[in-house]
Design an enzyme around this catalytic site. Structure first.
Site, PDB file in Angstrom:
ATOM      1  N   GLU A 289      -7.760 -26.095  53.110  1.00 12.61           N
ATOM      2  CA  GLU A 289      -8.903 -26.062  54.036  1.00 12.61           C
ATOM      3  C   GLU A 289      -9.055 -27.323  54.877  1.00 12.61           C
ATOM      4  O   GLU A 289     -10.122 -27.941  54.914  1.00 12.61           O
ATOM      5  CB  GLU A 289     -10.199 -25.756  53.266  1.00 12.61           C
ATOM      6  CG  GLU A 289     -10.215 -24.358  52.705  1.00 12.61           C
ATOM      7  CD  GLU A 289     -11.587 -23.873  52.237  1.00 12.61           C
ATOM      8  OE1 GLU A 289     -12.549 -24.660  52.239  1.00 12.61           O
ATOM      9  OE2 GLU A 289     -11.692 -22.692  51.872  1.00 12.61           O
TER      10      GLU A 289
ATOM     11  N   GLU B 263      -7.975 -17.959  47.965  1.00 15.53           N
ATOM     12  CA  GLU B 263      -9.344 -18.012  47.428  1.00 15.53           C
ATOM     13  C   GLU B 263     -10.139 -16.836  47.967  1.00 15.53           C
ATOM     14  O   GLU B 263     -10.051 -16.516  49.156  1.00 15.53           O
ATOM     15  CB  GLU B 263     -10.075 -19.311  47.816  1.00 15.53           C
ATOM     16  CG  GLU B 263      -9.581 -20.539  47.106  1.00 15.53           C
ATOM     17  CD  GLU B 263     -10.341 -21.803  47.464  1.00 15.53           C
ATOM     18  OE1 GLU B 263     -11.573 -21.720  47.702  1.00 15.53           O
ATOM     19  OE2 GLU B 263      -9.698 -22.865  47.514  1.00 15.53           O
TER      20      GLU B 263
HETATM   21  C1  BG6 Z   1     -13.604 -23.487  49.314  1.00 15.32           C
HETATM   22  C2  BG6 Z   1     -12.930 -24.612  48.589  1.00 15.32           C
HETATM   23  O1  BG6 Z   1     -14.186 -24.020  50.468  1.00 15.32           O
HETATM   24  O2  BG6 Z   1     -14.672 -22.818  48.710  1.00 15.32           O
HETATM   25  C3  BG6 Z   1     -13.199 -24.680  47.096  1.00 15.32           C
HETATM   26  O3  BG6 Z   1     -11.555 -24.623  48.827  1.00 15.32           O
HETATM   27  C4  BG6 Z   1     -14.642 -24.308  46.821  1.00 15.32           C
HETATM   28  O4  BG6 Z   1     -12.859 -25.968  46.658  1.00 15.32           O
HETATM   29  C5  BG6 Z   1     -14.859 -22.870  47.313  1.00 15.32           C
HETATM   30  O5  BG6 Z   1     -15.047 -24.476  45.522  1.00 15.32           O
HETATM   31  C6  BG6 Z   1     -16.230 -22.317  47.024  1.00 15.32           C
HETATM   32  O6  BG6 Z   1     -17.211 -23.140  47.604  1.00 15.32           O
HETATM   33  P1  BG6 Z   1     -18.364 -23.829  46.775  1.00 15.32           P
HETATM   34  O7  BG6 Z   1     -19.046 -24.723  47.739  1.00 15.32           O
HETATM   35  O8  BG6 Z   1     -19.235 -22.722  46.281  1.00 15.32           O
HETATM   36  O9  BG6 Z   1     -17.731 -24.558  45.640  1.00 15.32           O
END
Ligand code: BG6
Length: 473
Positions: A165, A369
């Site tokens: 990201e 993700e």
């Molecule tokens: C992504 C990241 O932006 O979202 C992760 O790559 C992150 O590291 C995930 O944990 C979920 O976001 P958050 O803010 O709920 O942890």
């Protein structure tokens, strides 16, 4: 309308799950590890830091055993740069190498393919103090770090991700804790850092080809479909601009080795264009990746800007839109429900995103993700076992996998799906009570309890998805 020839998911589809080092490992200063910017970033009041996390550093064997029971074909994790090089470069920390050696071997013992991110937000603090990504020497440090991990682990790791990201680090560095807020002209400086990261990425892709000719490497930005708030031509123009700035700037450079025209025009209008040194564009050329990995949680919607909005600034949450006055402004999509954190839930948008990326770049895709953060509650099931009845997470993932399958049937080449997250970990800025995992970790924000692991209902559901190749959702 579906294609009657109906393409299926590939037989070797990489069903997986993801984590990142600084959010899951803990042991933030153990066995010679140096601090990263994330370790030292300010934490939101009332939520935990990243010092212990899920204590995966000490419990990875127990965790990997559970991953094997879950049926994972791949595990996407990141290597902590400062475990290998405590100050970002110089002497290698042997204990760091030993840790990842052991973790990778453990995965392979269970037949789980390691899928390794080189850099997930955790820039070494020592490099940050010397100017971070604003200093071109950080590019060399990153290449050396990549060379070291390629040399040590490349005999066993076949899949690599360069930078997680990068676009979110540029657009939402404050929320993530990656941005140096003391800079005089932070946005101009950020796009210079961005340019340096792009150079670092291109060189690491080329290095990988040279050192590990049979390995595969790709970037891992966060890419989402951008909707216009209406069919008003200026809303459509605004969405087109935002998509270029948020999505295509990063992938056009990674794949085609050039700055996206619309994004570059935006940078010119703002006075944020980076300095491009002689030779930079040659470095950026011919560094196309083997695949594109991307993270997807929500789609986003924007409307035309009057040029007079006072935007909230680059803070807040990396999955919520911050407008750019004069170009686009954030808008709510009333067709979509939001989760507890205000993120719009949009499985069809996921399919559109898969189609858009594949259509644009014609490279195999892997989702690194996708998932739902929620305040899970540990309860007893009918047999008296502790678990989480996370039907909401199952619904979310089911709908997204369905849409991914439909995209596949339409001809999009997807070779893996790695939900966030394999196990509960600490969120970027919302603590450990916001949970994503298939496995519950027994701790609170400030009470570490016993850190015991419990299988959630989604664990058994995903196990079934994997074993039936998603025929049973
Ligand atoms: C992504 C990241 O932006 O979202 C992760 O790559 C992150 O590291 C995930 O944990 C979920 O976001 P958050 O803010 O709920 O942890």
């Amino acid at each position: 309308m579906l294609n009657p020839k109906s393409r299926q998911l590939t037989p070797h589809f990489l069903w997986g799950a993801s984590t990142s080092a600084y959010q899951v490992e803990g042991a933030w200063d153990k066995d010679g590890k140096g601090p990263s910017v994330i370790d030292l970033a300010n934490h939101t009041e009332g939520v935990t830091d990243f010092k212990v996390c899920s204590d995966h550093y000490h419990r990875y064997k127990e965790d990997i055993k559970l991953f094997a029971e879950l049926g994972l074909k791949t595990y996407r994790f990141s290597i902590s740069w400062t475990r290998i090089y405590p100050t970002g470069r110089g002497d290698i920390n042997k204990a760091g190498i030993a840790f990842y050696d052991s973790l990778i071997n453990e995965l392979l013992n269970y037949g789980i393919e390691p899928f390794v991110t080189l850099y997930h937000f955790d820039l070494p603090q020592a490099l940050a103090e010397q100017g971070g990504w604003g200093n071109r020497e950080t590019i060399d440090a990153f290449i050396e770090y990549a060379r070291t991990v390629f040399n040590h682990f490349g005999d066993r790791v076949k899949f690599w991700l360069t930078i997680n990201e990068q676009n979110m680090m540029i657009l939402h560095g404050n929320a993530l804790g990656t941005q140096d807020t003391s800079l005089a002209d932070p946005m101009k400086a950020l796009y210079q850092e961005n340019h340096h990261m792009l150079l670092a990425q291109a060189q690491v892709v080329k290095l990988c080809r040279q050192v590990l000719p049979t390995a595969k490497i790709g970037p891992a930005p966060n890419i989402v479909s951008i909707y216009p708030a209406s069919s008003h031509p200026e809303d459509i123009l605004a969405a087109n601009t935002y998509s270029a700035i948020r999505n295509w700037l990063y992938l056009d450079m990674a794949v085609f080795g050039r700055y996206n025209t619309i994004a570059w025009n935006f940078l010119e209008c703002r006075g944020w264009t980076p300095t491009i040194e002689k030779g930079d564009m040659e470095i950026l050329a011919n560094a196309a990746p083997d695949f594109i990995a991307f993270n997807y949680y929500t789609s986003q919607t924007v409307a035309r800007s009057s040029g007079e909005e006072v935007e909230k600034g680059h803070t807040g949450d990396q999955h919520l839109t911050v407008g750019e006055s004069g170009f686009y402004t954030a808008s709510r999509n009333t067709h979509l429900k939001v989760n507890e954190f205000g993120w719009e839930v949009d499985p069809v948008g996921f399919r559109t995103t898969l189609r858009e990326i594949y259509d644009r770049y014609q490279l195999p895709l892997i989702v690194t993700e996708n998932g739902l953060g929620a305040f899970d509650e540990l309860v007893k099931d009918e047999q008296g076992n502790l678990t989480v009845e996370d039907n909401y997470r199952i619904d979310f993932l089911r709908q997204h996998i369905e849409q991914m399958r439909l995209a596949t049937e339409e001809g999009v080449e997807v070779f893996g799906f790695c939900p966030w997250s394999a196990i509960d970990l600490v969120s970027t800025h919302q603590g450990c009570s916001k949970r994503y995992g298939f496995i519950y970790v027994n701790r609170d924000e400030f009470d570490l309890k016993d850190l015991a692991r419990y299988r959630k209902k989604s664990f058994y559901w995903y196990q079934q998805v994997i074993s039936t190749e998603a025929k049973e959702l």
